[in-house]
Design a protein around this motif. Structure first.
Motif, PDB file in Angstrom:
ATOM      1  N   THR A   1      -8.942  25.736 -32.782  1.00  0.00           N
ATOM      2  CA  THR A   1     -10.012  25.055 -32.048  1.00  0.00           C
ATOM      3  C   THR A   1     -10.948  26.017 -31.332  1.00  0.00           C
ATOM      4  O   THR A   1     -11.997  25.608 -30.835  1.00  0.00           O
ATOM      5  N   LEU A   2     -10.585  27.296 -31.292  1.00  0.00           N
ATOM      6  CA  LEU A   2     -11.317  28.226 -30.438  1.00  0.00           C
ATOM      7  C   LEU A   2     -12.780  28.356 -30.840  1.00  0.00           C
ATOM      8  O   LEU A   2     -13.672  28.348 -29.992  1.00  0.00           O
ATOM      9  N   GLY A   3     -13.052  28.462 -32.141  1.00  0.00           N
ATOM     10  CA  GLY A   3     -14.422  28.650 -32.597  1.00  0.00           C
ATOM     11  C   GLY A   3     -15.328  27.492 -32.261  1.00  0.00           C
ATOM     12  O   GLY A   3     -16.511  27.679 -31.974  1.00  0.00           O
ATOM     13  N   GLY A   4     -14.793  26.279 -32.269  1.00  0.00           N
ATOM     14  CA  GLY A   4     -15.604  25.110 -31.961  1.00  0.00           C
ATOM     15  C   GLY A   4     -15.854  24.908 -30.482  1.00  0.00           C
ATOM     16  O   GLY A   4     -16.824  24.271 -30.085  1.00  0.00           O
ATOM     17  N   ARG A   5     -14.974  25.446 -29.651  1.00  0.00           N
ATOM     18  CA  ARG A   5     -15.095  25.229 -28.215  1.00  0.00           C
ATOM     19  C   ARG A   5     -15.770  26.373 -27.476  1.00  0.00           C
ATOM     20  O   ARG A   5     -16.189  26.223 -26.343  1.00  0.00           O
TER      21      ARG A   5
END
Length: 330
Positions: free
Chosen positions: A47-51
């Motif tokens: 999820t890191l890239g989207g957040r």
């Protein structure tokens, strides 16, 4: 970049005065209690890239920060004196002078230069007066299977040649067989052989089979006095990944919570794009905070990463991507 934008990240270069990790007695109960929820770790990393996304001046500031955290590396069998000298020149001037001038960051350098033992003296001479430390890979890098007395002797020779940081490799078999006492004793002796030089323990995480093994090996190396824990040699089939990084970073956080000592982190191998560097920095800031966004607590082990960052910074200024040969690494 205006002075205001240049100040988006505090202390873009330079070091803080954190004490070295003195280590502690091996606590096997603590080691045995360490677990790793692989599915949860992988979900969090995915999820890191989207957040976490930064744009424009903020992105440029973070990329400048990333440059200051790079261990600019060459670890090839065909390394020559001239290649290492060129690499050191690039460490001194990592981005074209006109780009750094336009961004308000003249004088920016990489965090260190990393070479084989045979090239330490060459790198030390080439970096004289720059304040950039030389890191040497040691202890039978990359496999760590040479005779024990030779591994210890190699550390001493690299320190004698002027290396201020030693990247050692652990014996993976100790992790795979759960022989934590042997790993602790090995790491402790290598730490002692480094003397005043800081020691980075390379776990070769791609060969440790499970994230639980990664977490436990991280903890044991820190107990034994590692100043940094590092993912990979760059020679394994799988090197630095975000799930592995999250596992190791949380081990660092747990160690600080228990002991009050900050230990550094170095992902290495496969980090070649500016966008990847931003993800690692976001993960580090989320999990450990601003203190770890300094060269004495975080490094990228990389070579081609710097070239892509330089292209992104030129695009930030001009709106155009230049050919990669305009930003030659060495």
């Amino acid at each position: 970049m205006t002075p205001n934008h240049a100040g988006l990240l505090p202390q873009l270069s330079g070091h803080q005065a954190h004490p070295r990790n003195p280590g502690m007695p091996l606590d096997l109960d603590w080691v045995a209690s360490v677990q790793a929820n692989t599915s949860a770790i992988e979900r969090r990393a995915a999820t890191l890239g989207g957040r976490r996304s930064v744009k424009k001046d903020f992105q440029a500031a973070w990329l400048l920060k990333a440059i200051s955290l790079i261990d600019l590396t060459t670890l090839s069998g065909d390394d020559t004196t001239a290649r290492v000298q060129r690499l050191c020149a690039k460490a001194r001037q990592p981005v074209r002078a006109d780009i750094l001038e336009a961004l308000g960051m003249p004088g920016l350098t990489t965090g260190a230069v990393c070479v084989y033992h045979d090239m330490v003296e060459t790198a030390v001479r080439a970096l004289e007066g720059s304040g950039i430390p030389v890191a040497a890979v040691s202890t039978g890098f990359p496999a760590g299977l040479s005779p024990w007395h030779l591994r210890i002797a190699e550390i001493g020779e690299s320190v004698k040649a002027g290396a201020q940081e030693i990247d050692i490799v652990i014996s993976r078999r100790h992790v795979l067989t759960g022989n934590w006492q042997a790993l602790y004793d090995e790491m402790r002796e290598m730490r002692a052989a480094c003397g005043e030089a800081h020691v980075k323990a390379i776990l070769a995480t791609g060969e440790l089979q499970t994230l639980r093994n990664v977490a436990r090996a991280s903890l044991v190396c820190m107990m034994a006095g590692a100043d940094f824990i590092k993912t990979s040699t760059g020679k394994e089939a799988v090197n630095a990944t975000l799930p592995v990084s999250l596992t190791m970073i949380r081990a660092i956080r747990d160690y600080e919570d228990r002991t009050g000592i900050k230990v550094g982190y170095k992902p290495a191998g496969g980090i070649s794009k500016a966008k990847d560097a931003l993800l690692y920095l976001a993960l580090l800031k989320d999990e450990l905070g601003h203190d770890w966004l300094q060269p004495d607590l975080f490094r990228f082990g990389a070579s081609s990463l710097l070239g892509d960052i330089e292209r992104q910074l030129e695009h930030h200024l001009t709106g155009h991507y230049s050919a990669s040969h305009r930003h030659a690494m060495a």
